[in-house]
Structures are given as structure tokens and as C-alpha cells.
Scaffold this motif. Structure first.
Motif, PDB file in Angstrom:
ATOM      1  N   LEU A 115      66.980  34.628  -7.040  1.00  0.00           N
ATOM      2  CA  LEU A 115      68.138  34.941  -6.204  1.00  0.00           C
ATOM      3  C   LEU A 115      69.210  33.879  -6.413  1.00  0.00           C
ATOM      4  N   SER A 116      70.440  34.272  -6.201  1.00  0.00           N
ATOM      5  CA  SER A 116      71.556  33.348  -6.405  1.00  0.00           C
ATOM      6  C   SER A 116      71.692  32.389  -5.235  1.00  0.00           C
ATOM      7  N   ASN A 117      72.480  31.352  -5.439  1.00  0.00           N
ATOM      8  CA  ASN A 117      72.781  30.409  -4.366  1.00  0.00           C
ATOM      9  C   ASN A 117      73.384  31.168  -3.197  1.00  0.00           C
ATOM     10  N   GLY A 118      73.042  30.752  -1.993  1.00  0.00           N
ATOM     11  CA  GLY A 118      73.626  31.383  -0.826  1.00  0.00           C
ATOM     12  C   GLY A 118      72.750  31.263   0.399  1.00  0.00           C
ATOM     13  N   VAL A 119      73.230  31.883   1.456  1.00  0.00           N
ATOM     14  CA  VAL A 119      72.536  31.887   2.748  1.00  0.00           C
ATOM     15  C   VAL A 119      71.744  33.177   2.864  1.00  0.00           C
ATOM     16  N   TYR A 120      70.520  33.067   3.322  1.00  0.00           N
ATOM     17  CA  TYR A 120      69.640  34.212   3.533  1.00  0.00           C
ATOM     18  C   TYR A 120      69.100  34.145   4.953  1.00  0.00           C
ATOM     19  N   ILE A 121      68.964  35.300   5.574  1.00  0.00           N
ATOM     20  CA  ILE A 121      68.464  35.391   6.944  1.00  0.00           C
ATOM     21  C   ILE A 121      67.035  35.920   6.891  1.00  0.00           C
ATOM     22  N   PHE A 122      66.137  35.260   7.620  1.00  0.00           N
ATOM     23  CA  PHE A 122      64.762  35.750   7.662  1.00  0.00           C
ATOM     24  C   PHE A 122      64.414  36.211   9.068  1.00  0.00           C
ATOM     25  N   TYR A 123      63.556  37.217   9.110  1.00  0.00           N
ATOM     26  CA  TYR A 123      63.041  37.771  10.365  1.00  0.00           C
ATOM     27  C   TYR A 123      61.527  37.767  10.312  1.00  0.00           C
ATOM     28  N   VAL A 124      60.901  37.392  11.399  1.00  0.00           N
ATOM     29  CA  VAL A 124      59.472  37.584  11.596  1.00  0.00           C
ATOM     30  C   VAL A 124      59.371  38.701  12.628  1.00  0.00           C
ATOM     31  N   ILE A 125      58.766  39.819  12.227  1.00  0.00           N
ATOM     32  CA  ILE A 125      58.760  41.038  13.031  1.00  0.00           C
ATOM     33  C   ILE A 125      57.319  41.481  13.252  1.00  0.00           C
ATOM     34  N   SER A 126      57.026  42.018  14.426  1.00  0.00           N
ATOM     35  CA  SER A 126      55.697  42.589  14.648  1.00  0.00           C
ATOM     36  C   SER A 126      55.519  43.741  13.671  1.00  0.00           C
ATOM     37  N   SER A 127      54.307  43.965  13.183  1.00  0.00           N
ATOM     38  CA  SER A 127      54.090  44.976  12.149  1.00  0.00           C
ATOM     39  C   SER A 127      54.443  46.379  12.615  1.00  0.00           C
ATOM     40  N   ALA A 128      54.423  46.616  13.899  1.00  0.00           N
ATOM     41  CA  ALA A 128      54.822  47.918  14.415  1.00  0.00           C
ATOM     42  C   ALA A 128      56.337  48.089  14.334  1.00  0.00           C
ATOM     43  N   GLY A 129      57.052  46.996  14.062  1.00  0.00           N
ATOM     44  CA  GLY A 129      58.496  47.033  13.933  1.00  0.00           C
ATOM     45  C   GLY A 129      59.226  47.114  15.254  1.00  0.00           C
ATOM     46  N   ASP A 130      58.496  46.900  16.347  1.00  0.00           N
ATOM     47  CA  ASP A 130      59.097  47.078  17.662  1.00  0.00           C
ATOM     48  C   ASP A 130      59.593  45.783  18.296  1.00  0.00           C
ATOM     49  N   ARG A 131      59.334  44.634  17.646  1.00  0.00           N
ATOM     50  CA  ARG A 131      59.734  43.377  18.272  1.00  0.00           C
ATOM     51  C   ARG A 131      60.021  42.324  17.221  1.00  0.00           C
ATOM     52  N   VAL A 132      61.200  41.706  17.327  1.00  0.00           N
ATOM     53  CA  VAL A 132      61.538  40.568  16.476  1.00  0.00           C
ATOM     54  C   VAL A 132      60.944  39.338  17.139  1.00  0.00           C
ATOM     55  N   ILE A 133      59.986  38.711  16.472  1.00  0.00           N
ATOM     56  CA  ILE A 133      59.341  37.520  17.008  1.00  0.00           C
ATOM     57  C   ILE A 133      60.279  36.330  16.876  1.00  0.00           C
ATOM     58  N   GLY A 134      61.031  36.289  15.799  1.00  0.00           N
ATOM     59  CA  GLY A 134      61.991  35.219  15.605  1.00  0.00           C
ATOM     60  C   GLY A 134      62.785  35.432  14.338  1.00  0.00           C
ATOM     61  N   ARG A 135      63.824  34.622  14.189  1.00  0.00           N
ATOM     62  CA  ARG A 135      64.675  34.722  13.010  1.00  0.00           C
ATOM     63  C   ARG A 135      65.325  33.369  12.759  1.00  0.00           C
ATOM     64  N   GLY A 136      65.848  33.230  11.562  1.00  0.00           N
ATOM     65  CA  GLY A 136      66.521  31.998  11.191  1.00  0.00           C
ATOM     66  C   GLY A 136      67.213  32.166   9.854  1.00  0.00           C
ATOM     67  N   LYS A 137      67.680  31.067   9.305  1.00  0.00           N
ATOM     68  CA  LYS A 137      68.351  31.148   8.012  1.00  0.00           C
ATOM     69  C   LYS A 137      67.817  30.081   7.071  1.00  0.00           C
ATOM     70  N   VAL A 138      67.957  30.373   5.807  1.00  0.00           N
ATOM     71  CA  VAL A 138      67.551  29.447   4.763  1.00  0.00           C
ATOM     72  C   VAL A 138      68.623  29.531   3.671  1.00  0.00           C
ATOM     73  N   VAL A 139      68.869  28.405   2.995  1.00  0.00           N
ATOM     74  CA  VAL A 139      69.909  28.335   1.974  1.00  0.00           C
ATOM     75  C   VAL A 139      69.268  28.000   0.634  1.00  0.00           C
ATOM     76  N   ILE A 140      69.629  28.789  -0.389  1.00  0.00           N
ATOM     77  CA  ILE A 140      69.226  28.461  -1.762  1.00  0.00           C
ATOM     78  C   ILE A 140      70.386  27.735  -2.412  1.00  0.00           C
ATOM     79  N   MET A 141      70.092  26.556  -2.959  1.00  0.00           N
ATOM     80  CA  MET A 141      71.118  25.772  -3.637  1.00  0.00           C
ATOM     81  C   MET A 141      70.481  25.130  -4.860  1.00  0.00           C
ATOM     82  N   ARG A 142      70.884  25.581  -6.005  1.00  0.00           N
ATOM     83  CA  ARG A 142      70.346  25.023  -7.257  1.00  0.00           C
ATOM     84  C   ARG A 142      71.218  23.896  -7.754  1.00  0.00           C
TER      85      ARG A 142
END
Length: 108
Positions: free
Chosen positions: A81-108
């Protein structure tokens, strides 16, 4: 990033996920997503680019307590993946609840 249809964004304090390091170079290692769950369950870890496209996902079986999932900065087709900001989600497998989220940056 588009909201997940029907998903609640409520989180339990003990389950808030962290990414370490938040800025990383995939050529030098991986980023780890660390989170604590009060019970064993299936979850989905999804990573989106800022255009709202899901670029990577994983559905690991997770145990209660502290868990760690690593990501190498590649998309679902194993492309770098290219440099940039990416958003991650941790979701219950049923897809009914976002347990949490955050961001991570790729910088080469």
C-alpha cells in the motif's frame, strides 16, 4: 470512511484497540493491533483507506484478555500500500458492533 450499516459505535473501555507503532514503514516491520476483550469471540479487523475502500481484512478467533494481530502494510491482494493514513476497525463478527477504531500511517 463509510459508517458500517447497523453497527453501533459503543465501546467498552477495556476493549479499545491500539496500533503500535501508529506510524510505520512496512519495509522495516509490521504494525500490531492490540486490544483486550472481556470474553473469547470472533472479530473482524478491517482496514480502510481514506477513500472508504476496505484494503485488508482478517477474521481471527480471539481469546478473552489481551490480543495482538499484526499487519504488514499490504492489501488483500498482497500488494504494497502507498504512504498515507488508514483507518482500522475492530468489529464483532456478527457485524453488529464496532468494538473500536483508530488510525495508522504508512510512511516509507
Amino acid at each position: 470512511v463509510p459508517p458500517l450499516p447497523g453497527a453501533s459505535t459503543s465501546t467498552l473501555k477495556e476493549e479499545k484497540p491500539l496500533a503500535y507503532p501508529t506510524v510505520f514503514n512496512p519495509d522495516n516491520g509490521e504494525v500490531s493491533f492490540i486490544f483486550k476483550l472481556s470474553e473469547a469471540r470472533k472479530i473482524m479487523l478491517k482496514i480502510y483507506n481514506l477513500s472508504g475502500e476496505c484494503v485488508w481484512s482478517l477474521e481471527p478467533d480471539i481469546q478473552s484478555g489481551v490480543n495482538k494481530v499484526s499487519w504488514n502494510g499490504k492489501d488483500i491482494f498482497d500488494n504494497d500500500l502507498s504512504n498515507g493514513v488508514y483507518i482500522f476497525y475492530v468489529i464483532s463478527s456478527a457485524g453488529d458492533r464496532v468494538i473500536g477504531r483508530g488510525k495508522v500511517v504508512i510512511m516509507r
